[in-house]
Design a protein around this motif. Structure first.
Motif, short mmCIF file in Angstrom:
data_model
loop_
_atom_site.label_atom_id
_atom_site.label_comp_id
_atom_site.label_asym_id
_atom_site.label_seq_id
_atom_site.Cartn_x
_atom_site.Cartn_y
_atom_site.Cartn_z
N THR A 57 0.85 -1.19 0.00
CA THR A 57 0.00 0.00 0.00
C THR A 57 0.89 1.24 0.00
O THR A 57 2.06 1.18 0.38
N ILE A 58 0.31 2.34 -0.44
CA ILE A 58 1.02 3.62 -0.47
C ILE A 58 0.36 4.55 0.53
O ILE A 58 -0.87 4.63 0.59
N ALA A 59 1.17 5.23 1.33
CA ALA A 59 0.65 6.20 2.30
C ALA A 59 1.41 7.51 2.13
O ALA A 59 2.62 7.52 1.93
N MET A 60 0.67 8.61 2.20
CA MET A 60 1.25 9.94 2.16
C MET A 60 1.07 10.55 3.55
O MET A 60 -0.06 10.76 3.99
N LEU A 61 2.18 10.80 4.23
CA LEU A 61 2.11 11.26 5.61
C LEU A 61 2.93 12.52 5.81
O LEU A 61 4.02 12.66 5.25
N ASP A 62 2.39 13.42 6.66
CA ASP A 62 3.19 14.59 7.04
C ASP A 62 4.01 14.21 8.27
O ASP A 62 3.89 13.10 8.79
N LYS A 63 4.83 15.12 8.72
CA LYS A 63 5.74 14.82 9.85
C LYS A 63 5.00 14.35 11.09
O LYS A 63 5.42 13.41 11.76
N SER A 64 3.86 14.98 11.41
CA SER A 64 3.13 14.60 12.61
C SER A 64 2.52 13.20 12.48
O SER A 64 2.43 12.46 13.45
N GLN A 65 2.11 12.82 11.27
CA GLN A 65 1.51 11.50 11.05
C GLN A 65 2.54 10.39 11.06
O GLN A 65 2.21 9.24 11.33
N GLU A 66 3.80 10.71 10.75
CA GLU A 66 4.85 9.70 10.72
C GLU A 66 5.10 9.10 12.10
O GLU A 66 5.55 7.96 12.20
N GLY A 67 4.80 9.83 13.15
CA GLY A 67 5.03 9.34 14.50
C GLY A 67 3.87 8.55 15.08
O GLY A 67 3.96 8.04 16.20
N ILE A 68 2.80 8.40 14.34
CA ILE A 68 1.62 7.68 14.83
C ILE A 68 1.70 6.23 14.38
O ILE A 68 1.63 5.92 13.18
N GLU A 69 1.85 5.33 15.34
CA GLU A 69 2.06 3.91 15.04
C GLU A 69 0.92 3.29 14.23
O GLU A 69 1.14 2.43 13.38
N SER A 70 -0.32 3.75 14.46
CA SER A 70 -1.46 3.17 13.75
C SER A 70 -1.38 3.40 12.24
O SER A 70 -2.01 2.65 11.47
#
Length: 176
Positions: A57-70
């Motif tokens: 799967t492909i995910a696009m994450l900002d810096k704050s989302q990168e730290g969220i384990e879920s």
């Protein structure tokens, strides 16, 4: 470039997209004529592999989302998603935009239009070749996902449905 983009928005033609999700959907549709990206967009493109199924799967994450384990777990099964690759979206787009048949324009936030694009439109967007109704598209995708989930639940070979199939026939009775 931004003048034409803002003119499309002002005229409410529907021939524009903004924010990461809608822009990626428009790219997948081949609808983007001119892709506009802020040169300092802080979105990372992750290619993730499900450790149980091997599905990518492909995910696009900002810096704050990168730290969220879920964000690195399968939402249905909870299985861990292994990072196969990680690349700034700006760099990935610079290497891959031609696959979508569009032009690429980088902008800065050193003008009033640039600041408005970054703060008001997420720093990514584009002029479209044709009108795309993103609300309708999102609704269609949500319904398709729900339908697929229901099919998965109903897709067993057992005769637990009181002996009938979706067409009103008993199992084994083909209407002959």
């Amino acid at each position: 470039m931004l003048k034409k983009y803002f003119d499309e928005i002002a005229q409410d033609t529907g021939r524009y997209c903004f924010m990461v999700d809608d822009t990626l959907k428009a790219l997948d549709l081949g609808a983007v004529e001119n892709l506009i990206i802020w040169e300092n967009l802080e979105i990372t493109r992750f290619e993730l592999r499900n450790s149980s199924t091997g599905e990518i799967t492909i995910a696009m994450l900002d810096k704050s989302q990168e730290g969220i384990e879920s964000n690195f777990r399968d939402k249905e099964t909870g299985a861990e998603l292994e990072t196969v690759s990680r690349e700034p979206l700006v760099e990935w787009m610079a290497e891959n935009y031609k696959q979508y048949g569009c032009n690429l324009q980088f902008i800065t936030d050193r003008s009033s239009e640039g600041i408005q694009f970054v703060k008001g439109f997420g720093g990514i967007g584009g002029d479209l070749r044709w009108k795309v109704d993103f609300q309708e598209l999102n609704s269609f995708e949500d319904n398709a996902a729900r339908h697929a989930a229901n099919d998965d639940e109903d897709d067993s070979d057992s005769d637990s449905n009181a002996g009938s199939d979706d067409y009103g026939f008993d199992d084994g009775d083909f209407g002959f």
